[in-house]
Design a protein around this motif. Sequence first.
Motif, PDB file in Angstrom:
ATOM      1  N   GLU A 134       0.796  -1.220   0.000  1.00 48.22           N
ATOM      2  CA  GLU A 134       0.000   0.000   0.000  1.00 48.22           C
ATOM      3  C   GLU A 134       0.832   1.275   0.000  1.00 48.22           C
ATOM      4  O   GLU A 134       0.438   2.281  -0.586  1.00 48.22           O
ATOM      5  CB  GLU A 134      -0.952  -0.001   1.215  1.00 48.22           C
ATOM      6  CG  GLU A 134      -2.109  -0.975   1.115  1.00 48.22           C
ATOM      7  CD  GLU A 134      -1.780  -2.355   1.661  1.00 48.22           C
ATOM      8  OE1 GLU A 134      -2.713  -3.118   1.921  1.00 48.22           O
ATOM      9  OE2 GLU A 134      -0.576  -2.665   1.826  1.00 48.22           O
ATOM     10  N   VAL A 135       1.997   1.244   0.668  1.00 51.83           N
ATOM     11  CA  VAL A 135       2.821   2.449   0.756  1.00 51.83           C
ATOM     12  C   VAL A 135       3.253   2.937  -0.630  1.00 51.83           C
ATOM     13  O   VAL A 135       3.460   4.136  -0.843  1.00 51.83           O
ATOM     14  CB  VAL A 135       4.048   2.195   1.668  1.00 51.83           C
ATOM     15  CG1 VAL A 135       5.064   1.272   1.004  1.00 51.83           C
ATOM     16  CG2 VAL A 135       4.691   3.500   2.112  1.00 51.83           C
ATOM     17  N   PHE A 140      -1.455   3.117   3.421  1.00 56.15           N
ATOM     18  CA  PHE A 140      -0.858   2.078   4.259  1.00 56.15           C
ATOM     19  C   PHE A 140      -1.937   1.047   4.568  1.00 56.15           C
ATOM     20  O   PHE A 140      -3.121   1.293   4.341  1.00 56.15           O
ATOM     21  CB  PHE A 140      -0.198   2.644   5.522  1.00 56.15           C
ATOM     22  CG  PHE A 140      -1.128   3.192   6.573  1.00 56.15           C
ATOM     23  CD1 PHE A 140      -1.786   2.350   7.461  1.00 56.15           C
ATOM     24  CD2 PHE A 140      -1.313   4.565   6.701  1.00 56.15           C
ATOM     25  CE1 PHE A 140      -2.616   2.844   8.446  1.00 56.15           C
ATOM     26  CE2 PHE A 140      -2.147   5.078   7.685  1.00 56.15           C
ATOM     27  CZ  PHE A 140      -2.809   4.209   8.556  1.00 56.15           C
ATOM     28  N   SER A 146      -1.885  -3.389   9.490  1.00 56.54           N
ATOM     29  CA  SER A 146      -0.857  -2.668  10.240  1.00 56.54           C
ATOM     30  C   SER A 146      -0.806  -3.121  11.695  1.00 56.54           C
ATOM     31  O   SER A 146       0.237  -3.015  12.349  1.00 56.54           O
ATOM     32  CB  SER A 146      -1.109  -1.154  10.181  1.00 56.54           C
ATOM     33  OG  SER A 146      -2.276  -0.798  10.901  1.00 56.54           O
ATOM     34  N   PHE A 163       6.934  -0.628   5.418  1.00 60.60           N
ATOM     35  CA  PHE A 163       7.629   0.591   4.990  1.00 60.60           C
ATOM     36  C   PHE A 163       8.136   0.488   3.552  1.00 60.60           C
ATOM     37  O   PHE A 163       8.124   1.465   2.802  1.00 60.60           O
ATOM     38  CB  PHE A 163       8.816   0.885   5.908  1.00 60.60           C
ATOM     39  CG  PHE A 163       8.432   1.326   7.299  1.00 60.60           C
ATOM     40  CD1 PHE A 163       7.147   1.759   7.597  1.00 60.60           C
ATOM     41  CD2 PHE A 163       9.364   1.303   8.326  1.00 60.60           C
ATOM     42  CE1 PHE A 163       6.798   2.158   8.875  1.00 60.60           C
ATOM     43  CE2 PHE A 163       9.025   1.702   9.610  1.00 60.60           C
ATOM     44  CZ  PHE A 163       7.739   2.129   9.888  1.00 60.60           C
ATOM     45  N   GLY A 165       7.003  -1.970   1.255  1.00 60.05           N
ATOM     46  CA  GLY A 165       5.943  -2.423   0.349  1.00 60.05           C
ATOM     47  C   GLY A 165       6.390  -3.517  -0.595  1.00 60.05           C
ATOM     48  O   GLY A 165       5.782  -3.713  -1.657  1.00 60.05           O
TER      49      GLY A 165
END
Length: 260
Positions: A134-135, A140, A146, A163, A165
């Motif tokens: 997603e990043v 995110f 998460s 962080f 991805g």
Amino acid sequence: MEDRVTLERRQNVALITINRPETLNALDMDTLAALDRAVGAAEADAEVRVLVLTGAGNRAFVAGGDIADLNARQGLAHYLELGERLHTVFRRIETLDKPTISAVNGWALGGGTELLLCTDIRIAADSARFGLPEVNLGLFPGAGGSQRLLRQVAPCKARELMFLGDRITAQDAERIGLINKVVPVAELMAEAFAMADAIAGKSPLVLKLLKRALVDGDEMPLRSALRHEQAMIGLVLDTADAHEGCSAFLDKRPAAFRGV
């Protein structure tokens, strides 16, 4: 239109298949609603003791959410609609009284990894790939990833995956403890059903109480969780199945559990 999610019962095992192979089984509102219905039907079926979740086709388990749909949403609409649906359905799967198994047949990215994080046991084809990318889209993980990933693998590895991805192989996913087992793709469903059948042979009532002890205890401080376990095993010792299991062991015969 074909059913977006199909449900099939094979003796005491329910097979739930996310059935959008043309979109790599991407999750949208309609698919999530269909998944919720299928899980609810399996939950209500007294003959079903274990659920197996997989994706249709040979390319993806769930490749993620519908990006076009996400791009069309603003924050509040996402929070109140798609986000609410995702969290509700995934939490239902996570807290289900019946054990769940993910049979990961291909890509499990974004929402696909977040879905398998809600299941109890994960078996993957050797060609499967995992990740929370997603990043890379300026987002995110927002379907529980998460939080669940941070609690299920080493926190430093969870942060690295989110962080950066990056996508990881099935072998790497097994190494970090994200999944249980990697098998050749041709053996995936047979392996998943073999494990499901083995679990289904246990007492369904004891599995239910064990699952509750695991889910509830995971959210308690250790002292409270141990007290909760003590109470739950006391309930188990009031079941006929517990005494059948002990008697069968002493008599050197297979146990005949009845779920009472």
